[in-house]
Design a protein around this motif. Structure first.
Motif, PDB file in Angstrom:
ATOM      1  N   ARG A  25     134.987 188.005 -41.645  1.00  0.00           N
ATOM      2  CA  ARG A  25     134.823 189.058 -42.598  1.00  0.00           C
ATOM      3  C   ARG A  25     135.903 189.964 -42.698  1.00  0.00           C
ATOM      4  N   ARG A  26     136.845 189.696 -42.075  1.00  0.00           N
ATOM      5  CA  ARG A  26     138.202 190.400 -42.594  1.00  0.00           C
ATOM      6  C   ARG A  26     138.024 191.949 -42.209  1.00  0.00           C
ATOM      7  N   THR A  27     137.809 192.290 -41.155  1.00  0.00           N
ATOM      8  CA  THR A  27     137.562 193.673 -40.777  1.00  0.00           C
ATOM      9  C   THR A  27     138.071 194.284 -39.802  1.00  0.00           C
ATOM     10  N   PHE A  28     138.734 193.210 -38.761  1.00  0.00           N
ATOM     11  CA  PHE A  28     139.164 193.580 -37.547  1.00  0.00           C
ATOM     12  C   PHE A  28     140.518 193.886 -37.674  1.00  0.00           C
ATOM     13  N   SER A  29     141.222 193.891 -38.742  1.00  0.00           N
ATOM     14  CA  SER A  29     142.545 194.508 -38.730  1.00  0.00           C
ATOM     15  C   SER A  29     142.850 196.140 -38.505  1.00  0.00           C
ATOM     16  N   ASN A  30     141.875 196.620 -38.459  1.00  0.00           N
ATOM     17  CA  ASN A  30     141.739 198.254 -38.234  1.00  0.00           C
ATOM     18  C   ASN A  30     141.461 198.390 -36.732  1.00  0.00           C
ATOM     19  N   CYS A  95     137.078 186.518 -27.410  1.00  0.00           N
ATOM     20  CA  CYS A  95     137.950 187.389 -28.319  1.00  0.00           C
ATOM     21  C   CYS A  95     136.877 188.743 -28.676  1.00  0.00           C
ATOM     22  N   ALA A  96     137.241 189.796 -28.794  1.00  0.00           N
ATOM     23  CA  ALA A  96     136.357 190.888 -29.109  1.00  0.00           C
ATOM     24  C   ALA A  96     137.278 191.868 -29.898  1.00  0.00           C
ATOM     25  N   SER A  97     136.618 192.277 -30.771  1.00  0.00           N
ATOM     26  CA  SER A  97     136.955 193.626 -31.541  1.00  0.00           C
ATOM     27  C   SER A  97     136.606 195.018 -31.024  1.00  0.00           C
ATOM     28  N   SER A  98     137.694 195.803 -30.796  1.00  0.00           N
ATOM     29  CA  SER A  98     137.320 197.141 -30.205  1.00  0.00           C
ATOM     30  C   SER A  98     136.781 198.088 -31.170  1.00  0.00           C
ATOM     31  N   ARG A  99     136.352 199.284 -30.377  1.00  0.00           N
ATOM     32  CA  ARG A  99     135.694 200.503 -31.286  1.00  0.00           C
ATOM     33  C   ARG A  99     136.966 201.191 -31.581  1.00  0.00           C
ATOM     34  N   THR A 100     138.054 201.022 -31.100  1.00  0.00           N
ATOM     35  CA  THR A 100     139.058 201.975 -31.327  1.00  0.00           C
ATOM     36  C   THR A 100     140.433 201.068 -31.864  1.00  0.00           C
ATOM     37  N   VAL A 101     141.421 201.884 -32.221  1.00  0.00           N
ATOM     38  CA  VAL A 101     142.525 200.969 -32.471  1.00  0.00           C
ATOM     39  C   VAL A 101     143.487 200.670 -31.528  1.00  0.00           C
ATOM     40  N   SER A 102     143.249 201.229 -30.098  1.00  0.00           N
ATOM     41  CA  SER A 102     144.347 201.075 -29.132  1.00  0.00           C
ATOM     42  C   SER A 102     143.243 200.405 -28.187  1.00  0.00           C
ATOM     43  N   PRO A 103     143.859 199.135 -27.396  1.00  0.00           N
ATOM     44  CA  PRO A 103     142.943 198.373 -26.666  1.00  0.00           C
ATOM     45  C   PRO A 103     142.915 198.722 -25.215  1.00  0.00           C
TER      46      PRO A 103
END
Length: 123
Positions: A25-30, A95-103
């Motif tokens: 869905r091309r949303t995890f770039s942020n 793999c997982a997408s964070s709630r934040t911009v920093s890991p």
């Protein structure tokens, strides 16, 4: 967000694999993205994380120097290059997408998870 991890397989000790995480869905770039793994009989553990721009990375101490995380936001992909693999690296990698911009290394800070890809390292 629908994440998909791929690239796992069977490899001999000392070999390399590159895992890929994509977001259909091309949303995890942020967002920051992380890799975790779960070995047989063990708890899930953090492997590596990368911030949304790709300029900041963190690793599990035991994996530094062998694993490298990177991302290509144009391709909507995050990679985990694994070198000098050992039998103890055998696990399902997520793999997982964070709630934040920093890991971070806390799984609770990650919101969306892929289905996992199996890595088996033979001795």
């Amino acid at each position: 967000v629908q994440l998909q991890a791929s690239g796992g397989g069977l490899v001999q000790a000392g070999g390399s694999l590159r895992l890929t995480c994509t977001d259909s869905r091309r949303t995890f770039s942020n967002n920051a993205v992380g890799w975790f793994r779960r070995s047989p009989g063990k708890e899930r553990e953090f492997v590596a994380g990368i911030n949304w721009r790709g300029g900041s990375t963190i690793y599990a101490d035991s994996l530094k120097g062998r694993f490298t995380i990177s991302r290509d936001n144009y391709k909507n992909a995050v990679y985990l290059q694994m070198n000098n693999l050992k039998p103890e690296d055998t696990a399902v990698y997520y793999c997982a997408s964070s709630r934040t911009v920093s890991p971070g290394n806390d799984a609770a800070t990650y919101r969306y998870w892929g289905q996992g890809t199996l890595v088996t390292v033979s001795s």
